[in-house]
Design a protein around this motif. Structure first.
Motif, PDB file in Angstrom:
ATOM      1  N   THR A 177      18.680  -4.127  -8.005  1.00 51.58           N
ATOM      2  CA  THR A 177      18.798  -2.788  -8.588  1.00 51.58           C
ATOM      3  C   THR A 177      19.084  -1.763  -7.506  1.00 51.58           C
ATOM      4  O   THR A 177      18.728  -1.938  -6.335  1.00 51.58           O
ATOM      5  CB  THR A 177      17.511  -2.401  -9.332  1.00 51.58           C
ATOM      6  N   THR A 178      19.697  -0.672  -7.901  1.00 57.11           N
ATOM      7  CA  THR A 178      20.087   0.389  -6.971  1.00 57.11           C
ATOM      8  C   THR A 178      18.863   1.052  -6.346  1.00 57.11           C
ATOM      9  O   THR A 178      17.900   1.378  -7.045  1.00 57.11           O
ATOM     10  CB  THR A 178      20.922   1.450  -7.710  1.00 57.11           C
ATOM     11  N   ASP A 179      18.900   1.256  -5.006  1.00 56.39           N
ATOM     12  CA  ASP A 179      17.782   1.935  -4.349  1.00 56.39           C
ATOM     13  C   ASP A 179      18.024   3.443  -4.298  1.00 56.39           C
ATOM     14  O   ASP A 179      19.011   3.951  -4.842  1.00 56.39           O
ATOM     15  CB  ASP A 179      17.541   1.354  -2.952  1.00 56.39           C
ATOM     16  N   ASN A 180      17.142   4.163  -3.610  1.00 52.05           N
ATOM     17  CA  ASN A 180      17.254   5.628  -3.575  1.00 52.05           C
ATOM     18  C   ASN A 180      18.425   6.128  -2.735  1.00 52.05           C
ATOM     19  O   ASN A 180      18.745   7.310  -2.742  1.00 52.05           O
ATOM     20  CB  ASN A 180      15.944   6.253  -3.076  1.00 52.05           C
ATOM     21  N   LYS A 181      19.074   5.217  -1.988  1.00 53.16           N
ATOM     22  CA  LYS A 181      20.270   5.584  -1.215  1.00 53.16           C
ATOM     23  C   LYS A 181      21.551   5.156  -1.921  1.00 53.16           C
ATOM     24  O   LYS A 181      22.632   5.172  -1.332  1.00 53.16           O
ATOM     25  CB  LYS A 181      20.204   4.945   0.175  1.00 53.16           C
ATOM     26  N   GLN A 182      21.404   4.768  -3.177  1.00 57.90           N
ATOM     27  CA  GLN A 182      22.542   4.301  -3.975  1.00 57.90           C
ATOM     28  C   GLN A 182      23.171   3.032  -3.399  1.00 57.90           C
ATOM     29  O   GLN A 182      24.378   2.809  -3.533  1.00 57.90           O
ATOM     30  CB  GLN A 182      23.609   5.401  -4.119  1.00 57.90           C
ATOM     31  N   ASN A 183      22.338   2.224  -2.755  1.00 57.48           N
ATOM     32  CA  ASN A 183      22.783   0.920  -2.264  1.00 57.48           C
ATOM     33  C   ASN A 183      22.257  -0.173  -3.190  1.00 57.48           C
ATOM     34  O   ASN A 183      21.170  -0.047  -3.758  1.00 57.48           O
ATOM     35  CB  ASN A 183      22.260   0.669  -0.849  1.00 57.48           C
ATOM     36  N   ILE A 184      23.026  -1.230  -3.328  1.00 57.23           N
ATOM     37  CA  ILE A 184      22.638  -2.339  -4.205  1.00 57.23           C
ATOM     38  C   ILE A 184      22.523  -3.620  -3.378  1.00 57.23           C
ATOM     39  O   ILE A 184      23.493  -4.052  -2.759  1.00 57.23           O
ATOM     40  CB  ILE A 184      23.667  -2.538  -5.339  1.00 57.23           C
ATOM     41  N   PRO A 185      21.330  -4.214  -3.345  1.00 60.77           N
ATOM     42  CA  PRO A 185      21.151  -5.468  -2.595  1.00 60.77           C
ATOM     43  C   PRO A 185      21.654  -6.673  -3.389  1.00 60.77           C
ATOM     44  O   PRO A 185      21.564  -6.701  -4.615  1.00 60.77           O
ATOM     45  CB  PRO A 185      19.634  -5.529  -2.397  1.00 60.77           C
ATOM     46  N   LEU A 186      22.172  -7.655  -2.677  1.00 60.84           N
ATOM     47  CA  LEU A 186      22.647  -8.895  -3.295  1.00 60.84           C
ATOM     48  C   LEU A 186      22.079 -10.082  -2.533  1.00 60.84           C
ATOM     49  O   LEU A 186      21.812 -10.004  -1.333  1.00 60.84           O
ATOM     50  CB  LEU A 186      24.177  -9.004  -3.257  1.00 60.84           C
TER      51      LEU A 186
END
Length: 213
Positions: free
Chosen positions: A156-165
């Protein structure tokens, strides 16, 4: 004696004829079985392909309908589905470039194939994209690999608008055109929705693989 000899020869002849007949019948049965097996495999492949196309079509229709919904929550969900779909495609494109190469030169220049989807911060990982003294260590080595399969799990998207895979990649390594090793390796990847690129990629270990087959 002649009579016994004639009977003996007759029995041998009949046995030979029966043996040849059995060989012919067995060969015919084997060919029929192989043909039927090939037909079933082809049919299964076609069905799998059709199912994949149908599933993709249904997914695209759901996204399209959700995007036109009056509900903001549903519209946001549709946008997220569309985004994750795009990220999955880029992740698979990344794996195709990283784990398909025929020699040392192709291995060292893989970064050129993915420079449009990887940020400089990701390309600077010397363990995956060696350069300088790290690349020099590979000089003269015969490097060849092929991607077998890849599974992508999106967080899910974090607070920096990054998405982990998490990418689980299965690939084969070759020597003299023969498979010498099969690896099943996991990679932690981060996708930036702002840059629309992967900003980080690192290996987090390998799973045990039975290479005896």
């Amino acid at each position: 004696m002649n009579f016994v000899k004639k009977i003996f020869l007759t029995v041998i002849s009949i046995g030979t004829i029966i043996g040849l007949a059995l060989v012919i019948i067995t060969s015919h049965c084997n060919k029929a079985y192989s043909s039927k097996l090939s037909e079933l495999k082809t049919e299964r492949t076609q069905q799998h392909s059709q199912l994949k196309v149908m599933r993709e079509k249904i997914k695209n229709n759901l996204i399209a309908n959700a995007k036109s919904s009056n509900s903001k929550r549903i519209r946001n969900s549709a946008q997220y589905l569309e985004l994750t779909k795009s990220i999955q495609e880029k992740a698979k494109e990344l794996c195709q470039a990283l784990f398909n190469y025929d020699n040392e030169k192709e291995y060292l220049f893989r970064y050129k194939k993915v420079s449009d989807i990887l940020a400089k911060s990701a390309l600077s990982n010397q363990a995956i994209f060696p350069s300088g003294k790290y690349a020099a260590k590979l000089e003269g080595q015969k490097l060849k690999a092929r991607l077998n399969a890849v599974n992508v799990f999106i967080g899910t998207t974090d607070n920096k608008q990054n998405i982990p895979l998490l990418m689980r990649v299965n690939y084969s390594e070759f020597s003299n055109n023969k498979v010498i090793k099969i690896d099943d390796e996991a990679f932690e990847v981060i996708f930036s929705t702002q840059k629309e690129k992967f900003i980080s990629i690192k290996s987090i270990g390998k799973f045990p693989v039975d290479n005896s087959n």
